[in-house]
Design a protein around this motif. Structure first.
Motif, mmCIF file in Angstrom:
data_model
loop_
_atom_site.group_PDB
_atom_site.id
_atom_site.type_symbol
_atom_site.label_atom_id
_atom_site.label_comp_id
_atom_site.label_asym_id
_atom_site.label_seq_id
_atom_site.Cartn_x
_atom_site.Cartn_y
_atom_site.Cartn_z
ATOM 1 N N UNK A 79 -32.980 -53.632 60.289
ATOM 2 C CA UNK A 79 -31.549 -53.796 59.266
ATOM 3 C C UNK A 79 -31.930 -53.045 58.055
ATOM 4 N N UNK A 80 -32.969 -53.171 57.420
ATOM 5 C CA UNK A 80 -33.131 -52.567 56.004
ATOM 6 C C UNK A 80 -32.912 -50.976 56.218
ATOM 7 N N UNK A 81 -33.719 -50.442 57.042
ATOM 8 C CA UNK A 81 -33.721 -48.997 57.733
ATOM 9 C C UNK A 81 -32.224 -48.681 57.845
ATOM 10 N N UNK A 82 -31.434 -49.128 58.499
ATOM 11 C CA UNK A 82 -30.048 -48.925 58.852
ATOM 12 C C UNK A 82 -29.187 -49.197 57.287
ATOM 13 N N UNK A 83 -29.450 -49.984 56.761
ATOM 14 C CA UNK A 83 -28.835 -50.085 55.334
ATOM 15 C C UNK A 83 -29.059 -48.787 54.565
ATOM 16 N N UNK A 84 -30.350 -48.420 54.325
ATOM 17 C CA UNK A 84 -30.979 -47.346 53.572
ATOM 18 C C UNK A 84 -30.256 -45.983 54.192
ATOM 19 N N UNK A 85 -30.230 -45.847 55.592
ATOM 20 C CA UNK A 85 -29.771 -44.891 56.239
ATOM 21 C C UNK A 85 -28.289 -44.422 55.805
ATOM 22 N N UNK A 86 -27.548 -45.697 55.820
ATOM 23 C CA UNK A 86 -25.941 -45.656 55.557
ATOM 24 C C UNK A 86 -25.777 -45.144 54.079
ATOM 25 N N UNK A 87 -26.693 -45.589 53.279
ATOM 26 C CA UNK A 87 -26.390 -45.180 51.819
ATOM 27 C C UNK A 87 -26.626 -43.760 51.794
ATOM 28 N N UNK A 88 -27.723 -43.239 52.482
ATOM 29 C CA UNK A 88 -27.807 -41.858 52.314
ATOM 30 C C UNK A 88 -26.752 -40.959 52.915
ATOM 31 N N UNK A 89 -26.301 -41.601 54.190
ATOM 32 C CA UNK A 89 -25.039 -40.619 54.585
ATOM 33 C C UNK A 89 -23.804 -40.803 53.607
ATOM 34 N N UNK A 90 -23.682 -41.830 53.016
ATOM 35 C CA UNK A 90 -22.372 -41.856 52.248
ATOM 36 C C UNK A 90 -22.567 -41.169 51.013
ATOM 37 N N UNK A 91 -23.786 -41.189 50.668
ATOM 38 C CA UNK A 91 -24.225 -40.299 49.443
ATOM 39 C C UNK A 91 -24.143 -38.736 49.634
ATOM 40 N N UNK A 92 -24.307 -38.431 50.826
ATOM 41 C CA UNK A 92 -24.265 -36.863 51.242
ATOM 42 C C UNK A 92 -22.765 -36.501 51.533
ATOM 43 N N UNK A 93 -21.990 -37.345 51.760
ATOM 44 C CA UNK A 93 -20.675 -36.982 52.016
ATOM 45 C C UNK A 93 -20.072 -36.354 50.808
#
Length: 103
Positions: A79-93
């Motif tokens: 769950x922590x990895x998913x949250x971190x990945x989601x943040x990175x995806x949003x920041x890259x948009x």
């Protein structure tokens, strides 16, 4: 798409989102069965337990069947990895307010 191709594409999505979702016409029972079968296989290939679900087309105005294949035994680390990945995806948009993204 054959089963092996579908499993491979599902695994890529599952590694990011822990679930895959697809909509099907109510009479497309063959594709629904393939999606559920391949979803379970993709999840097992990643080392997790699988859960699949499909909606009843009678309960939807559009009469579609929505099929979910999801990982059933995620850990807190997952769950922590998913949250971190989601943040990175949003920041890259690109921001819709960023003028540099205009053509």
């Amino acid at each position: 798409m054959n089963d092996d191709e579908l499993v491979a594409s599902m695994m890529r999505v599952l590694e990011i989102d822990f679930q895959v979702v697809q909509h099907f016409a109510e009479d497309d029972t063959e594709s629904v069965a393939q999606f559920r079968r391949c979803g379970r296989r993709a999840i097992r290939n990643l080392g997790y337990k699988a859960r699949t679900h499909q909606t009843d087309p009678d309960l939807r105005e559009d009469r579609l069947i929505v099929v979910h294949a999801m990982i059933a035994n995620r850990s807190d680390d997952d769950d922590k990895r998913l949250e971190e990945r989601a943040i990175l995806l949003v920041q890259s948009m690109p921001s819709p307010f960023d003028r540099r993204s205009d053509p």
